[in-house]
Write a protein that holds these residues in place. Structure first.
Motif, short mmCIF file in Angstrom:
data_model
loop_
_atom_site.label_atom_id
_atom_site.label_comp_id
_atom_site.label_asym_id
_atom_site.label_seq_id
_atom_site.Cartn_x
_atom_site.Cartn_y
_atom_site.Cartn_z
N ILE A 49 7.84 15.07 33.29
CA ILE A 49 8.25 15.68 34.56
C ILE A 49 9.76 15.83 34.55
O ILE A 49 10.50 14.86 34.28
CB ILE A 49 7.80 14.81 35.75
N GLU A 50 10.22 17.02 34.84
CA GLU A 50 11.66 17.26 34.85
C GLU A 50 12.35 16.37 35.87
O GLU A 50 11.92 16.26 37.02
CB GLU A 50 11.93 18.74 35.16
N GLY A 51 13.42 15.72 35.47
CA GLY A 51 14.17 14.85 36.37
C GLY A 51 13.75 13.40 36.31
O GLY A 51 14.40 12.54 36.91
N VAL A 52 12.64 13.11 35.62
CA VAL A 52 12.18 11.74 35.45
C VAL A 52 12.62 11.24 34.07
O VAL A 52 12.51 11.97 33.08
CB VAL A 52 10.65 11.64 35.59
N ASN A 53 13.11 10.02 34.01
CA ASN A 53 13.60 9.45 32.76
C ASN A 53 12.54 8.55 32.14
O ASN A 53 12.11 7.58 32.74
CB ASN A 53 14.87 8.63 33.02
N TYR A 54 12.09 8.90 30.93
CA TYR A 54 11.01 8.17 30.27
C TYR A 54 11.54 7.30 29.13
O TYR A 54 12.42 7.72 28.37
CB TYR A 54 9.98 9.15 29.69
N THR A 55 10.97 6.12 29.04
CA THR A 55 11.24 5.24 27.91
C THR A 55 9.92 4.89 27.25
O THR A 55 9.03 4.33 27.90
CB THR A 55 11.94 3.93 28.35
N LYS A 56 9.77 5.27 25.99
CA LYS A 56 8.58 4.93 25.22
C LYS A 56 8.96 3.79 24.27
O LYS A 56 9.97 3.86 23.59
CB LYS A 56 8.11 6.14 24.41
N PHE A 57 8.15 2.75 24.26
CA PHE A 57 8.40 1.68 23.32
C PHE A 57 7.20 1.53 22.39
O PHE A 57 6.07 1.86 22.75
CB PHE A 57 8.68 0.35 24.03
N THR A 58 7.46 1.05 21.23
CA THR A 58 6.41 0.85 20.23
C THR A 58 6.04 -0.62 20.19
O THR A 58 6.92 -1.49 20.13
CB THR A 58 6.89 1.29 18.84
N ASN A 59 4.75 -0.90 20.25
CA ASN A 59 4.31 -2.29 20.19
C ASN A 59 4.68 -2.91 18.85
O ASN A 59 4.67 -2.25 17.81
CB ASN A 59 2.79 -2.38 20.40
N SER A 60 5.02 -4.18 18.89
CA SER A 60 5.37 -4.90 17.68
C SER A 60 4.15 -5.05 16.76
O SER A 60 3.02 -4.84 17.18
CB SER A 60 5.94 -6.28 18.03
N SER A 61 4.40 -5.39 15.53
CA SER A 61 3.33 -5.50 14.54
C SER A 61 2.39 -6.66 14.86
O SER A 61 2.79 -7.65 15.49
CB SER A 61 3.93 -5.70 13.15
N LYS A 62 1.16 -6.52 14.39
CA LYS A 62 0.17 -7.59 14.59
C LYS A 62 0.60 -8.87 13.91
O LYS A 62 1.16 -8.86 12.81
CB LYS A 62 -1.19 -7.16 14.04
N MET A 63 0.32 -9.97 14.59
CA MET A 63 0.55 -11.28 13.99
C MET A 63 -0.60 -11.60 13.05
O MET A 63 -1.70 -11.05 13.17
CB MET A 63 0.65 -12.35 15.08
N LEU A 64 -0.37 -12.52 12.14
CA LEU A 64 -1.38 -12.89 11.16
C LEU A 64 -2.66 -13.37 11.83
O LEU A 64 -3.77 -12.99 11.45
CB LEU A 64 -0.84 -13.99 10.23
N LEU A 65 -2.52 -14.17 12.91
CA LEU A 65 -3.71 -14.74 13.57
C LEU A 65 -4.56 -13.67 14.25
O LEU A 65 -5.75 -13.87 14.46
CB LEU A 65 -3.28 -15.80 14.59
N GLU A 66 -3.94 -12.54 14.60
CA GLU A 66 -4.69 -11.45 15.23
C GLU A 66 -5.68 -10.81 14.27
O GLU A 66 -6.65 -10.18 14.68
CB GLU A 66 -3.74 -10.36 15.74
N LYS A 67 -5.42 -10.94 12.99
CA LYS A 67 -6.24 -10.30 11.98
C LYS A 67 -7.49 -11.09 11.64
O LYS A 67 -8.33 -10.65 10.86
CB LYS A 67 -5.40 -10.06 10.73
N ILE A 68 -7.63 -12.27 12.26
CA ILE A 68 -8.82 -13.10 12.08
C ILE A 68 -9.57 -13.11 13.41
O ILE A 68 -9.19 -13.83 14.33
CB ILE A 68 -8.44 -14.53 11.66
#
Length: 409
Positions: A49-68
């Motif tokens: 939308i014109e006039g609106v300021n957007y910030t996109k962030f990228t999620n951090s990488s998966k932790m080792l424990l998430e892969k189990i």
């Protein structure tokens, strides 16, 4: 005044939450002179939308424990959040804090998506002294065991833990916004929250001219062509519990008792279907299926070409939801055949005496509504079935903004 919007999903053509969030940001832009948005949606997947300021962030990488898988799920039994959710919430927390370090915001708004309220959980980590007021938008019941039948899941220990966390998120908010009065009342069964901190901001009904700033520039596909007569049209995803089968049975009954109506009344199911449905199990006389995804803009164009718009809700005693398409239907200025429980937000908005209101599952009563539509067509009075001005005004921006003004004064 500055506002910071935490919008989890901004994809207009993929999710209803994307549509809702973009519409809400449009309204905040009308009211505030400075709007910042944080989102996890890639910026190339929605129209800014014109006039609106957007910030996109990228999620951090998966932790080792998430892969189990079995290990990744264990923390959820402690506070409702598994390792992945904790990581994503921490990512949100850091980007929110970085914004608050640079600017003073009068208002923060969190907009979740589906069964996710990640921005609201991130707000639990934010010091109240860093901002003015905070609105949490609650779009649906949560967790799943707090849904009404037939969506309700069996209560489990995990759901109870998630409910406790959700209660903390609600308590953190200065203002809780619901799109539906019935949803506000429904959630009061589970959470003891001060009524004075709750407001209703219904899903917004905006026409195409008002929506052009959020509609992506996508070439329009060839839209369905409708024959002469009465074309009853359902747009949007056909969800499993929102069955059209009772309507199809009522349509068969109409053709048996009024054979001449066969050349007049047609039903069109337009849009993507969930796995519970297929074209094969909906085959019937004068029932036309267009089962692929249309863009939001295409859906609005399809609604303009309808004679009657169809709203389907599940067979149930109660529905606290306000379907987003109800707002679009009301702006389209068409009669609405609403298959909905007597205790529903749809019934409340249209009015219990609205002539095309009927409970899904009751073939005989649905048949009577089809007769009303058919006879109105014969008499040339179909436009008399359009919902009243009060219902149409309810979903317009003026009412939404007035609700916001009262909250912030």
């Amino acid at each position: 005044m500055k506002i910071l919007v935490l919008a989890e999903n901004l994809e207009v053509n993929r999710t209803s939450s994307g549509i809702t969030s973009n519409k809400n940001i449009l309204m905040y832009q009308r009211y505030f002179n400075h709007v910042d948005v944080i989102t996890s949606t890639p910026l190339n997947q929605f129209k800014q939308i014109e006039g609106v300021n957007y910030t996109k962030f990228t999620n951090s990488s998966k932790m080792l424990l998430e892969k189990i898988p079995k290990i990744a799920a264990l923390p959820a039994y402690l506070n409702g959040l598994n390792f992945t959710a904790r990581r994503i919430i921490e990512d949100w927390t850091q980007v929110i804090k970085s914004k608050l370090d640079k600017k003073n915001y009068s208002l923060i708004v969190s907009l979740g998506s589906g069964l996710s309220f990640v921005p609201a959980y991130a707000m639990l980590n934010i010091d109240k002294t860093l901002y003015g007021n905070y609105i949490m938008f609650v779009h649906d019941p949560y967790p799943s065991h707090q849904y009404p039948p037939p969506y309700k899941k069996k209560s489990t220990y995990l759901y109870k833990v998630q409910a406790k966390l959700f209660g903390k998120a609600l308590s953190k908010a200065d203002i809780i916004s619901f799109p539906s009065l019935r949803l506000q009342e429904w959630m009061a069964q589970f959470y003891n929250l001060p009524i004075q901190k709750q407001i209703i901001q219904p899903h917004l009904g905006l026409n195409i001219n008002e929506l052009w700033t959020i509609l992506p520039n996508i070439k329009t596909k060839k839209l369905p062509v409708y024959p002469d007569g009465i074309n009853i049209i359902h747009t949007g995803t056909l969800l499993g519990p929102r069955t059209p089968t009772f309507l199809i049975e009522a349509l068969k009954l109409l053709f048996e008792k009024h054979p001449e109506s066969r050349s007049i009344v047609k039903l069109h199911i337009v849009g993507k279907m969930t796995k519970e449905w297929s074209e094969e199990n909906l085959v019937a006389e004068n029932v036309h299926i267009h089962s692929h995804r249309y863009t939001y803009q295409e859906s609005l164009e399809i609604q303009k070409n309808a004679d009657v718009l169809l709203l389907l809700e599940a067979v149930s005693d109660v529905s606290p939801f306000m379907p987003g398409k109800l707002a679009d239907y009301l702006v389209a200025d068409k009669p609405i055949l609403a298959l909905t429980p007597k205790q529903s937000e749809t019934t409340r908005i249209l009015g219990e005496n609205y002539p095309l209101l009927v409970e899904n599952g009751d073939v005989g009563e649905i048949y009577k509504k089809l007769v009303i539509i058919y006879k109105s067509y014969q008499e040339g009075s179909i436009n008399e079935l359009i919902p009243n001005k009060k219902a149409r005004t309810y979903v317009r921006p003026e009412e939404w903004i007035n609700s916001l003004k009262k909250t912030l004064t």
